[in-house]
Motif scaffolding. Structure first.
Motif, mmCIF file in Angstrom:
data_model
loop_
_atom_site.group_PDB
_atom_site.id
_atom_site.type_symbol
_atom_site.label_atom_id
_atom_site.label_comp_id
_atom_site.label_asym_id
_atom_site.label_seq_id
_atom_site.Cartn_x
_atom_site.Cartn_y
_atom_site.Cartn_z
ATOM 1 N N LEU A 1 1.028 -1.182 0.266
ATOM 2 C CA LEU A 1 0.152 0.082 0.287
ATOM 3 C C LEU A 1 0.717 1.563 0.138
ATOM 4 N N LEU A 2 1.789 1.349 0.485
ATOM 5 C CA LEU A 2 2.623 2.454 0.977
ATOM 6 C C LEU A 2 3.440 3.260 -0.250
ATOM 7 N N ASP A 3 3.876 1.894 -1.193
ATOM 8 C CA ASP A 3 4.245 2.708 -2.882
ATOM 9 C C ASP A 3 2.986 3.737 -3.437
ATOM 10 N N TYR A 4 1.737 3.403 -3.440
ATOM 11 C CA TYR A 4 1.031 3.925 -3.652
ATOM 12 C C TYR A 4 0.216 5.151 -3.089
ATOM 13 N N LEU A 5 0.535 5.582 -1.492
ATOM 14 C CA LEU A 5 0.439 5.893 -0.594
ATOM 15 C C LEU A 5 0.011 7.272 -0.947
ATOM 16 N N GLU A 6 0.995 8.311 -1.417
ATOM 17 C CA GLU A 6 1.156 9.177 -1.690
ATOM 18 C C GLU A 6 0.198 10.330 -2.703
ATOM 19 N N VAL A 7 0.757 9.833 -3.331
ATOM 20 C CA VAL A 7 -0.220 10.711 -4.908
ATOM 21 C C VAL A 7 -2.307 9.957 -4.409
ATOM 22 N N CYS A 8 -1.932 8.799 -3.700
ATOM 23 C CA CYS A 8 -3.340 9.439 -3.512
ATOM 24 C C CYS A 8 -4.351 10.257 -2.231
ATOM 25 N N LEU A 9 -2.847 10.028 -1.471
ATOM 26 C CA LEU A 9 -3.056 11.055 -0.772
ATOM 27 C C LEU A 9 -3.345 12.496 -1.299
ATOM 28 N N ASP A 10 -2.558 13.567 -2.167
ATOM 29 C CA ASP A 10 -2.482 14.479 -2.805
ATOM 30 C C ASP A 10 -3.663 14.774 -3.414
ATOM 31 N N PHE A 11 -4.102 13.704 -3.785
ATOM 32 C CA PHE A 11 -5.486 13.482 -5.176
ATOM 33 C C PHE A 11 -5.768 14.068 -3.565
ATOM 34 N N ILE A 12 -6.456 13.438 -2.884
ATOM 35 C CA ILE A 12 -8.087 13.744 -1.927
ATOM 36 C C ILE A 12 -7.235 14.754 -1.730
ATOM 37 N N GLU A 13 -6.447 15.350 -1.607
ATOM 38 C CA GLU A 13 -6.276 17.109 -0.284
ATOM 39 C C GLU A 13 -6.472 18.452 -2.562
ATOM 40 N N ASP A 14 -6.251 17.832 -3.044
ATOM 41 C CA ASP A 14 -6.385 18.655 -4.326
ATOM 42 C C ASP A 14 -8.123 18.483 -4.957
ATOM 43 N N GLY A 15 -8.608 17.341 -4.447
ATOM 44 C CA GLY A 15 -9.805 17.208 -4.649
ATOM 45 C C GLY A 15 -10.949 18.536 -3.276
ATOM 46 N N ARG A 16 -10.394 17.843 -2.360
ATOM 47 C CA ARG A 16 -10.949 18.776 -1.225
ATOM 48 C C ARG A 16 -10.816 20.480 -1.548
ATOM 49 N N LYS A 17 -10.373 20.699 -1.847
ATOM 50 C CA LYS A 17 -9.595 21.922 -2.249
ATOM 51 C C LYS A 17 -10.859 22.803 -3.271
ATOM 52 N N ASN A 18 -10.851 21.820 -4.196
ATOM 53 C CA ASN A 18 -11.419 22.559 -5.567
ATOM 54 C C ASN A 18 -12.936 21.739 -5.670
ATOM 55 N N GLY A 19 -13.518 20.776 -4.505
ATOM 56 C CA GLY A 19 -14.463 20.791 -4.798
ATOM 57 C C GLY A 19 -14.682 19.668 -3.143
ATOM 58 N N ALA A 20 -15.257 18.494 -3.722
ATOM 59 C CA ALA A 20 -15.263 17.665 -2.820
ATOM 60 C C ALA A 20 -14.646 15.836 -2.931
ATOM 61 N N THR A 21 -14.162 14.911 -3.194
ATOM 62 C CA THR A 21 -13.806 13.904 -3.419
ATOM 63 C C THR A 21 -14.575 12.438 -2.048
ATOM 64 N N LEU A 22 -14.440 12.056 -2.941
ATOM 65 C CA LEU A 22 -15.173 10.522 -2.520
ATOM 66 C C LEU A 22 -14.161 9.706 -2.697
ATOM 67 N N VAL A 23 -13.295 8.083 -2.052
ATOM 68 C CA VAL A 23 -12.726 7.373 -1.673
ATOM 69 C C VAL A 23 -13.943 5.986 -1.911
ATOM 70 N N HIS A 24 -13.267 5.403 -3.169
ATOM 71 C CA HIS A 24 -13.879 3.933 -2.893
ATOM 72 C C HIS A 24 -13.392 2.826 -3.004
ATOM 73 N N CYS A 25 -13.419 1.746 -2.753
ATOM 74 C CA CYS A 25 -13.637 0.646 -2.850
ATOM 75 C C CYS A 25 -14.095 0.053 -3.378
ATOM 76 N N PHE A 26 -14.378 -2.179 -3.434
ATOM 77 C CA PHE A 26 -15.423 -2.776 -3.850
ATOM 78 C C PHE A 26 -16.168 -2.211 -2.711
ATOM 79 N N ALA A 27 -16.235 -2.822 -1.299
ATOM 80 C CA ALA A 27 -17.179 -2.753 -0.346
ATOM 81 C C ALA A 27 -17.153 -1.675 0.455
ATOM 82 N N GLY A 28 -15.918 -0.874 0.629
ATOM 83 C CA GLY A 28 -15.836 0.075 1.471
ATOM 84 C C GLY A 28 -15.126 -0.258 2.315
ATOM 85 N N VAL A 29 -14.501 -0.973 2.550
ATOM 86 C CA VAL A 29 -14.331 -1.477 4.254
ATOM 87 C C VAL A 29 -12.770 -1.765 4.176
ATOM 88 N N SER A 30 -12.466 -1.856 3.391
ATOM 89 C CA SER A 30 -10.765 -2.266 4.076
ATOM 90 C C SER A 30 -9.834 -1.674 2.695
#
Length: 358
Positions: A108-137
């Protein structure tokens, strides 16, 4: 329906994301899809009757200079890191898809920072939904990491805060371990961190033990190649020379076979007392652990290790230039003379090398 975690931040499952992309949303402008597949067509494959328009912006691989700038990715250069697109009813939603599996050997760590930066950018410019298949893990692990970094929370506090909003979230144990490491690295992915290096080596070993073919694209760069040496992060030497890095050379031909960045540190074991069962008891002092330093260094697998790439569980490590024997490797582990077990182990004997600088 997605759950609100913080202002302009939601968590949900694949059904929530599909509905938003199909019908649009008055709130959500960014969607982070954390799924096994990062393809644009994933939603139409998941529900054959659903056709969601999408326009690709870019696909980023681990080998891309933009992704690698300022960091050393542990991913294979051919590995897709993320896919960006405009998607949804009117192509107004920015979607980033990241290929992460909900397994006990996923990094997970090797993908983490690009994901966190995307969330931050999305919140600044609107709102971000983060989802996986079940929304659990997977989505829960990403948002926990985001709360840790943005609010300086411990792993436990961040997860507890997320559960106040969405009580059923439960990242798998592998993700929780990595989030704890993320906390210990001060909420960033420090690829030079000894614990991170050991973790990455263990993930590689687990993959090997599951019968997966380990090819050299997953190995570290060959430090004996000029371009690779130049890209190595310098280490401060005892004499204070910050422009050089410690290099380990084949004693016979002087080729560089490892640099400081390649070393996987280990904690000293019980020294020679760990081998007490092999030795006669006598009045000598050779059992004192402080009298012995480690006679070998242990490193990450490197691209010059052709024997390792061939798939054997163990074997000799020989210099790629002169074929002199340098050490040994064993996917099941090797015990250092200090008493510590390193698993998997790629061992170079100090007596077979000279230490210099590059």
């Amino acid at each position: 329906m997605p759950y609100l975690v913080r202002e302009n931040l939601f968590i949900g499952n694949i059904g929530d994301a599909a509905e938003i992309l199909e019908k649009g949303s008055s709130e959500i402008t960014h969607v982070l899809s954390v799924l096994s597949s990062a393809s644009i067509s994933f939603f139409s494959e998941w529900r054959s009757s659903l056709e969601i328009p999408a326009k690709e912006i870019k696909r980023v691989f681990a080998g891309d200079s933009e992704f690698l700038e300022g960091s050393k990715s542990a991913l294979s250069p051919e590995k897709l890191v993320y896919n960006m697109e405009y998607a949804g009813k009117d192509l107004k939603i920015v979607r980033m898809a990241v290929p992460i599996k909900d397994t006990e050997d996923e990094n997970l760590l090797d993908y983490l920072e690009v994901c966190l930066d995307f969330i931050e950018d999305g919140r600044k410019n609107g709102a971000t939904l983060v989802h996986c298949f079940a929304g659990v893990s997977r989505s829960a692990a990403i948002i926990t990491a985001y709360l840790m970094r943005s609010e300086q929370l411990s792993q436990e506090a961040a997860l507890e805060s997320l559960r106040d909003c969405c009580e059923f979230v439960s990242p798998n144990d592998n993700f929780l371990e990595q989030l704890k490491m993320f906390e210990e690295m001060n909420f960033k992915v420090d690829r030079g961190n000894p614990k991170y290096k050991r973790f990455r080596l263990r993930i590689l070993g687990d993959s090997y033990n599951r019968g997966h073919k380990i090819d050299s694209s997953k190995f570290g760069a060959d430090p004996g190649l000029p371009r690779e040496v130049e890209s190595t992060n310098p280490e401060t030497l005892p004499d204070g020379n910050k422009s050089s890095t410690v290099a380990y050379r084949c004693k016979k031909c002087r080729r560089v076979v490892a640099v400081q960045d390649n070393i996987v540190n280990h904690n000293p074991g019980e020294g020679m007392t760990a081998f007490q069962w092999q030795k006669r008891r006598s009045g000598n002092n050779f059992n004192k652990p402080d009298d012995f330093g480690c006679s070998s260094i242990f490193i990450e697998p490197l691209k010059w290790m052709k024997t390792v790439e061939e798939g054997a569980i163990e074997g000799k490590l020989s210099c790629v230039h002169c074929d002199a024997r340098l050490g040994y490797f064993n996917w099941s582990g090797i015990q250092c003379n200090c008493g510590s077990w390193i698993t998997p182990a790629f061992q170079l004997h100090k007596s077979r090398m000279d230490i210099s600088t590059v």
